[in-house]
Design an enzyme around this catalytic site. Sequence first.
Site, PDB file in Angstrom:
ATOM      1  N   GLN A   1       0.825  -1.202   0.000  1.00 23.89           N
ATOM      2  CA  GLN A   1       0.000   0.000   0.000  1.00 23.89           C
ATOM      3  C   GLN A   1       0.865   1.261   0.000  1.00 23.89           C
ATOM      4  O   GLN A   1       0.617   2.211  -0.746  1.00 23.89           O
ATOM      5  CB  GLN A   1      -0.903   0.003   1.247  1.00 23.89           C
ATOM      6  CG  GLN A   1      -1.751   1.250   1.367  1.00 23.89           C
ATOM      7  CD  GLN A   1      -2.796   1.341   0.266  1.00 23.89           C
ATOM      8  OE1 GLN A   1      -3.523   0.384   0.033  1.00 23.89           O
ATOM      9  NE2 GLN A   1      -2.879   2.477  -0.419  1.00 23.89           N
TER      10      GLN A   1
ATOM     11  N   ARG B   1      -2.141   1.245  -6.964  1.00 19.80           N
ATOM     12  CA  ARG B   1      -1.851  -0.104  -6.442  1.00 19.80           C
ATOM     13  C   ARG B   1      -1.458  -1.020  -7.599  1.00 19.80           C
ATOM     14  O   ARG B   1      -0.545  -1.843  -7.479  1.00 19.80           O
ATOM     15  CB  ARG B   1      -3.074  -0.687  -5.711  1.00 19.80           C
ATOM     16  CG  ARG B   1      -3.434  -0.033  -4.388  1.00 19.80           C
ATOM     17  CD  ARG B   1      -2.340  -0.167  -3.331  1.00 19.80           C
ATOM     18  NE  ARG B   1      -1.976  -1.551  -3.080  1.00 19.80           N
ATOM     19  CZ  ARG B   1      -2.637  -2.368  -2.249  1.00 19.80           C
ATOM     20  NH1 ARG B   1      -3.678  -1.935  -1.584  1.00 19.80           N
ATOM     21  NH2 ARG B   1      -2.229  -3.618  -2.063  1.00 19.80           N
TER      22      ARG B   1
HETATM   23  N1   CP Z   1      -6.099  -0.858   0.604  1.00 20.58           N
HETATM   24  C1   CP Z   1      -6.262  -2.171   0.482  1.00 20.58           C
HETATM   25  O1   CP Z   1      -5.371  -2.975   0.716  1.00 20.58           O
HETATM   26  O2   CP Z   1      -7.491  -2.542   0.028  1.00 20.58           O
HETATM   27  P1   CP Z   1      -8.060  -4.013  -0.001  1.00 20.58           P
HETATM   28  O3   CP Z   1      -8.288  -4.439   1.427  1.00 20.58           O
HETATM   29  O4   CP Z   1      -9.354  -3.880  -0.748  1.00 20.58           O
HETATM   30  O5   CP Z   1      -7.083  -4.919  -0.698  1.00 20.58           O
END
Ligand code: CP
Length: 301
Positions: free
Chosen positions: A134, A288
């Site tokens: 992230q 991402r």
């Molecule tokens: N920010 C993130 O990791 O989102 P998810 O939980 O949807 O993968």
Amino acid sequence: MTKDLKHFLDIDLLAPETLRGILTRAATVKKDGAGTPLPLVGKTLAMLFEKPSTRTRVSFQVGMQQLGGSVVTLSPQDTQIGRGESIADTARVLSRYVDAIMIRTSAPEKLRDLVEYATVPVINGLTDESHPCQIMADILTFEEHKGSIKGAVVAWSGDGNNVATSWIHAAAQFEFELRLACPDTLQPSARAVAWARDKGAKISVGTDPLAAVNGADCVVTDTWVSMGDAAADKHNELGPFQVNEALMAKAKPDAVFMHCLPAHRGEEVTEAVIDGPQSVIWDEAGNRLHAQKGVLLWCLS
Ligand code: CP
Ligand code: NVA
């Protein structure tokens, strides 16, 4: 642990040049495409999810596909892990089929077991302790909007959670100032803060969001209740840490707002901020995909 494998486990475990190289590659592939032939043709990533995911799941899957590779998605209930097969044995088996393994799990020990017994690179797709993929996307996003993050001021207001830990690691590796405001009972990892300070990072930890955000280039927060959180009701403690227009007004006028998502409008952030002009959350979520490609190309090259 098999030596010389390129595991992507945490931002504090890699050299700053390696992290910067991953981001540079991510930005290049985002701009120019992956080239021909596609670099990961014939490669397979196994993704093991012990917790829900939208962004991590889809960005890794699409990222692998766009680089020429493929994925296998696994969850405890549809594998023998759900019937008690150990992560260690699963790691040894998967390593004979796939070229890399990404895991999202509560327990950091499971990530460590995977690394111990896998003979292919392992990627941390979030644990209760950290969320390094992230923050790679977050740095990419910050730099697209504001230029180099080196010397910038990032303010965190909220729970001192797994995402905060990866920001702390990043502050040392990418040389920006990080100011965290968290309730007394939800302070960030003391170990991560000590590590970052030892590396020379400028990090402040306090309980005053206004002081943290004052003059910041970037304001960040995250959900008040993380997946699998033992304390389902932290709302009273976290209420004063909400990112709202009054708090954003303390940051620089051109500061950006970031959130890893999923968000809870009206809790950790108001609608006016998250859907307002300073918010870069959709670019952040979109990145991402590109950051994942940088990580995959590094792990698998
Ligand atoms: N920010 C993130 O990791 O989102 P998810 O939980 O949807 O993968
Ligand atoms: N802190 C959050 C991040 C979700 C991407 C959680 O662990 O649930």
